[in-house]
Design a protein around this motif. Structure first.
Motif, PDB file in Angstrom:
ATOM      1  N   ASP A 231     -23.849  -7.936  29.586  1.00  0.00           N
ATOM      2  CA  ASP A 231     -24.816  -7.879  30.678  1.00  0.00           C
ATOM      3  C   ASP A 231     -25.077  -6.454  31.138  1.00  0.00           C
ATOM      4  O   ASP A 231     -25.722  -6.231  32.156  1.00  0.00           O
ATOM      5  N   GLY A 232     -24.558  -5.462  30.397  1.00  0.00           N
ATOM      6  CA  GLY A 232     -24.800  -4.063  30.742  1.00  0.00           C
ATOM      7  C   GLY A 232     -23.762  -3.448  31.641  1.00  0.00           C
ATOM      8  O   GLY A 232     -23.913  -2.304  32.064  1.00  0.00           O
ATOM      9  N   THR A 233     -22.693  -4.169  31.948  1.00  0.00           N
ATOM     10  CA  THR A 233     -21.621  -3.627  32.777  1.00  0.00           C
ATOM     11  C   THR A 233     -20.362  -3.442  31.934  1.00  0.00           C
ATOM     12  O   THR A 233     -20.326  -3.765  30.753  1.00  0.00           O
ATOM     13  N   LEU A 234     -19.318  -2.904  32.567  1.00  0.00           N
ATOM     14  CA  LEU A 234     -18.090  -2.560  31.869  1.00  0.00           C
ATOM     15  C   LEU A 234     -16.959  -3.517  32.193  1.00  0.00           C
ATOM     16  O   LEU A 234     -16.951  -4.157  33.243  1.00  0.00           O
ATOM     17  N   MET A 235     -15.991  -3.583  31.292  1.00  0.00           N
ATOM     18  CA  MET A 235     -14.737  -4.285  31.578  1.00  0.00           C
ATOM     19  C   MET A 235     -13.592  -3.441  31.043  1.00  0.00           C
ATOM     20  O   MET A 235     -13.742  -2.719  30.045  1.00  0.00           O
ATOM     21  N   ASP A 236     -12.443  -3.521  31.704  1.00  0.00           N
ATOM     22  CA  ASP A 236     -11.295  -2.765  31.229  1.00  0.00           C
ATOM     23  C   ASP A 236     -10.591  -3.548  30.119  1.00  0.00           C
ATOM     24  O   ASP A 236     -10.966  -4.684  29.782  1.00  0.00           O
ATOM     25  N   VAL A 237      -9.562  -2.932  29.539  1.00  0.00           N
ATOM     26  CA  VAL A 237      -8.900  -3.521  28.380  1.00  0.00           C
ATOM     27  C   VAL A 237      -8.232  -4.847  28.736  1.00  0.00           C
ATOM     28  O   VAL A 237      -8.275  -5.806  27.950  1.00  0.00           O
ATOM     29  N   ASP A 238      -7.614  -4.922  29.903  1.00  0.00           N
ATOM     30  CA  ASP A 238      -6.947  -6.161  30.295  1.00  0.00           C
ATOM     31  C   ASP A 238      -7.937  -7.317  30.397  1.00  0.00           C
ATOM     32  O   ASP A 238      -7.648  -8.441  29.987  1.00  0.00           O
ATOM     33  N   ILE A 282     -36.695  -6.446  27.491  1.00  0.00           N
ATOM     34  CA  ILE A 282     -37.458  -6.032  28.667  1.00  0.00           C
ATOM     35  C   ILE A 282     -36.495  -5.562  29.747  1.00  0.00           C
ATOM     36  O   ILE A 282     -35.518  -6.245  30.059  1.00  0.00           O
ATOM     37  N   LEU A 283     -36.768  -4.377  30.292  1.00  0.00           N
ATOM     38  CA  LEU A 283     -35.996  -3.864  31.417  1.00  0.00           C
ATOM     39  C   LEU A 283     -36.641  -4.285  32.724  1.00  0.00           C
ATOM     40  O   LEU A 283     -37.858  -4.146  32.896  1.00  0.00           O
ATOM     41  N   VAL A 284     -35.833  -4.808  33.639  1.00  0.00           N
ATOM     42  CA  VAL A 284     -36.282  -5.153  34.982  1.00  0.00           C
ATOM     43  C   VAL A 284     -35.313  -4.500  35.960  1.00  0.00           C
ATOM     44  O   VAL A 284     -34.126  -4.820  35.979  1.00  0.00           O
ATOM     45  N   LYS A 285     -35.807  -3.551  36.721  1.00  0.00           N
ATOM     46  CA  LYS A 285     -34.977  -2.816  37.681  1.00  0.00           C
ATOM     47  C   LYS A 285     -33.771  -2.177  36.985  1.00  0.00           C
ATOM     48  O   LYS A 285     -32.638  -2.276  37.444  1.00  0.00           O
ATOM     49  N   ASN A 286     -34.028  -1.545  35.864  1.00  0.00           N
ATOM     50  CA  ASN A 286     -33.038  -0.769  35.102  1.00  0.00           C
ATOM     51  C   ASN A 286     -32.064  -1.617  34.290  1.00  0.00           C
ATOM     52  O   ASN A 286     -31.244  -1.057  33.561  1.00  0.00           O
ATOM     53  N   PHE A 287     -32.120  -2.943  34.399  1.00  0.00           N
ATOM     54  CA  PHE A 287     -31.201  -3.790  33.655  1.00  0.00           C
ATOM     55  C   PHE A 287     -31.982  -4.728  32.739  1.00  0.00           C
ATOM     56  O   PHE A 287     -33.113  -5.114  33.040  1.00  0.00           O
ATOM     57  N   PRO A 288     -31.375  -5.108  31.609  1.00  0.00           N
ATOM     58  CA  PRO A 288     -32.067  -6.006  30.693  1.00  0.00           C
ATOM     59  C   PRO A 288     -32.373  -7.353  31.345  1.00  0.00           C
ATOM     60  O   PRO A 288     -31.543  -7.901  32.074  1.00  0.00           O
ATOM     61  N   ARG A 289     -33.567  -7.850  31.085  1.00  0.00           N
ATOM     62  CA  ARG A 289     -33.888  -9.211  31.508  1.00  0.00           C
ATOM     63  C   ARG A 289     -32.975 -10.178  30.765  1.00  0.00           C
ATOM     64  O   ARG A 289     -32.846 -10.101  29.552  1.00  0.00           O
ATOM     65  N   GLU A 290     -32.330 -11.058  31.515  1.00  0.00           N
ATOM     66  CA  GLU A 290     -31.390 -11.978  30.877  1.00  0.00           C
ATOM     67  C   GLU A 290     -32.103 -13.206  30.345  1.00  0.00           C
ATOM     68  O   GLU A 290     -33.138 -13.634  30.869  1.00  0.00           O
ATOM     69  N   ALA A 291     -31.525 -13.760  29.286  1.00  0.00           N
ATOM     70  CA  ALA A 291     -32.088 -14.961  28.695  1.00  0.00           C
ATOM     71  C   ALA A 291     -32.034 -16.105  29.712  1.00  0.00           C
ATOM     72  O   ALA A 291     -31.004 -16.323  30.353  1.00  0.00           O
ATOM     73  N   GLY A 292     -33.138 -16.825  29.854  1.00  0.00           N
ATOM     74  CA  GLY A 292     -33.199 -17.902  30.824  1.00  0.00           C
ATOM     75  C   GLY A 292     -32.709 -19.229  30.280  1.00  0.00           C
ATOM     76  O   GLY A 292     -32.510 -20.185  31.024  1.00  0.00           O
TER      77      GLY A 292
END
Length: 519
Positions: A231-238, A282-292
């Motif tokens: 979704d364009g965000t990060l996650m740590d290793v754990d 498609i970018l919407v407000k800097n983030f990818p449009r998510e599949a509906g």
């Protein structure tokens, strides 16, 4: 200082960034084991002027390790799936509509048990703990090492999933447990499928993540390791150890986020052309449009967070053919030489005509030996370029939601195949560092939190319910490592569910914030 790395089917890209500035970048060939390409990319960065690996606070990696394992049906853990929903849902048991080879590869075993809730939290039937124990004992005797537990409407109430997990662990202490309310959204079968995929990858996750961590340490980096989510965000290793499925589709997402950062456009179409495919989103407000709707992964319907992306077989390594006996009917792709581009393309001494060869012959790309494509006719080159332009235009047209032309940002190493003008684009942008936009997207990624539930909304209580969902999303973002002062709500979606009583409304809220870096 931070490093962003993105692994593609053909190339592994990496950037070294100081704040918002790109200090160094590199593009190396992706290796079959994936990790080798990452090692080479870090080695190249370390040799670049202005790079000091000891100053790196974080490394962000978008990897295809887990996607490849599922697509190739390799190294999947023996997996059981327990669904809580009887007497409902019996007509379609777990693993319904799965490719048979994947069920075989993970020795998939389905179990149907009582439990689950209605949309408003009312029980469908009481959880039968003895039923769960029998299922756990059976899966243990059949060698299952990972289990996916799903319950009807568990995003509304997860109590049955949590209790079932406790029972399973008491019977099979070493089993790895994945719970559907932590992974998917509303929609039982798709959420269950995503959870089963996650469970099948859990055993592989420590091996891959330990290898990545060792690779980073061997490069002299003491900063923390993060992985890109879909979704364009990060996650740590754990987090990645528990939810490896969240790495799926991180490549296209990173490219779109990088395109937004480099172009300064918050709303546009992005065409990311790599060596194997062109991914359009498609970018919407800097983030990818998510599949509906549900998204198919390796032939399996899922509904976890995925970008709305169309991929076509257009890339630098795509094979160009003239299929007609008279030399007509030119086609590009969908097959590609992939990471073997430097061995098989004409400009590198190979014997396969690729899109890169056409671009070099046309003078729009400068790689390899131009003399090796001097024999290509002007007619062939022009037709191939027109074909590539038509392919790009068609897919952008499919993605836009109005008849008006939209701005298009072309990124990726193969973006020379996107023309400077085409009918559905109001303007085509090629920002600086476009070839490594995916790695930049990984490096600048933020931390997110999301709420997706069905709420009963009483008359006059709508604002209060939405505010409560927003606050919960903010809290989840902060818990994931976001700086509280930077957290913003970027998406709120409300869908009244007419077929359910009680003014039921599905509310989705997404919050993101900047990652807090130590030191």
């Amino acid at each position: 200082m931070r490093i962003g790395i993105d692994v593609g089917g053909t190339n592994t890209d990496a950037v070294y960034m100081d704040g918002n500035g790109v200090v160094a970048m590199t593009k190396t060939a992706t290796t079959e084991d994936v990790t080798g390409g990452i090692v080479a990319a870090l080695r190249d960065l370390d040799r670049s002027p202005g790079v000091d690996m000891s100053q790196v606070k974080a490394v962000m990696i978008g990897t295809t390790h887990f996607t490849n394992a599922l697509v190739e049906a390799r190294r999947l853990a023996p997996t059981a799936a327990i669904r809580l929903g009887l007497p409902a849902t019996a007509a379609l048991p777990p693993f319904t509509d799965w490719p048979e080879h994947l069920v075989t590869a993970m020795s998939g075993r389905p179990y149907l048990c009582h439990g689950g809730v209605e949309f408003d939290g009312r029980a469908i039937s009481p959880l039968d703990e003895d039923e769960i124990r029998k299922a756990a004992q059976d899966m243990k005797s059949n060698g299952a090492r990972s289990v996916a537990i799903s319950s009807v409407f568990s995003p509304v109430s997860a109590d049955d999933e949590i209790r079932a997990a406790e029972i399973v662990r008491s019977e099979v202490p070493d089993v790895m447990v994945s719970l559907s309310h932590e992974i998917g959204r509303i929609g039982l079968l798709e959420r269950e499928n995503a959870t089963i995929i996650n469970a099948a990858l859990r055993e592989l996750a420590p091996t891959i993540l330990d290898s990545l961590a060792e690779t980073v340490r061997a490069a002299g980096i003491s900063g923390r390791l993060y992985l890109s989510q879909n979704d364009g965000t990060l996650m740590d290793v754990d987090f990645a150890r528990r939810y490896p499925v969240a790495t799926f589709a991180s490549g296209p997402t990173n490219s779109m986020r990088g395109a937004a950062f480099l172009s300064g456009l918050a709303d546009c179409a992005v065409v990311d052309v790599g060596g194997t495919t062109a991914d359009v989103g498609i970018l919407v407000k800097n983030f990818p449009r998510e599949a509906g709707t549900e998204v198919s992964v390796a032939g399996i319907r899922t509904n976890f967070r995925m970008p709305d992306v169309i991929s076509i077989g257009l890339g630098g390594g795509s094979i160009v053919r003239q299929d007609g006996s008279d030399g007509s009917a030119l086609t590009i792709g969908p097959d590609s030489v992939g990471y073997r581009l430097r061995q098989e393309a004409l400009v590198f001494g190979g014997d396969t005509l690729t899109a890169t060869d056409v671009a070099v012959a046309a003078g729009i790309a400068d790689v390899g030996d131009h003399g090796k494509v001097a024999h290509l006719s002007t007619e062939l080159v022009d037709e191939a370029r027109a074909t590539a332009a038509r392919m790009a235009s068609d897919v952008v047209d499919r993605m836009r939601t109005s008849e008006d032309p939209i701005p298009v940002v072309a990124v990726g190493g193969g973006s020379f195949l996107v023309p400077d003008e085409f009918d559905v684009a109001s303007q085509v942008y090629r920002p600086d560092h476009y070839a490594v936009a995916n790695a930049i997207g990984a490096a600048i990624a933020q931390v997110g939190g999301e709420v997706d539930r069905v709420f009963p909304v009483e008359p006059g209580q709508r604002d209060e319910v939405v505010a409560r969902a927003k606050e919960e999303a903010r809290e989840r973002a902060v818990a994931a490592g976001a700086d509280p002062g930077t957290v913003d709500i970027i998406d709120v979606d409300e869908v009244p569910i007419a077929y359910l009583p009680g003014n039921a409304t599905r509310i989705r809220v997404k919050a993101v914030g900047d990652l807090v870096l130590e030191g």
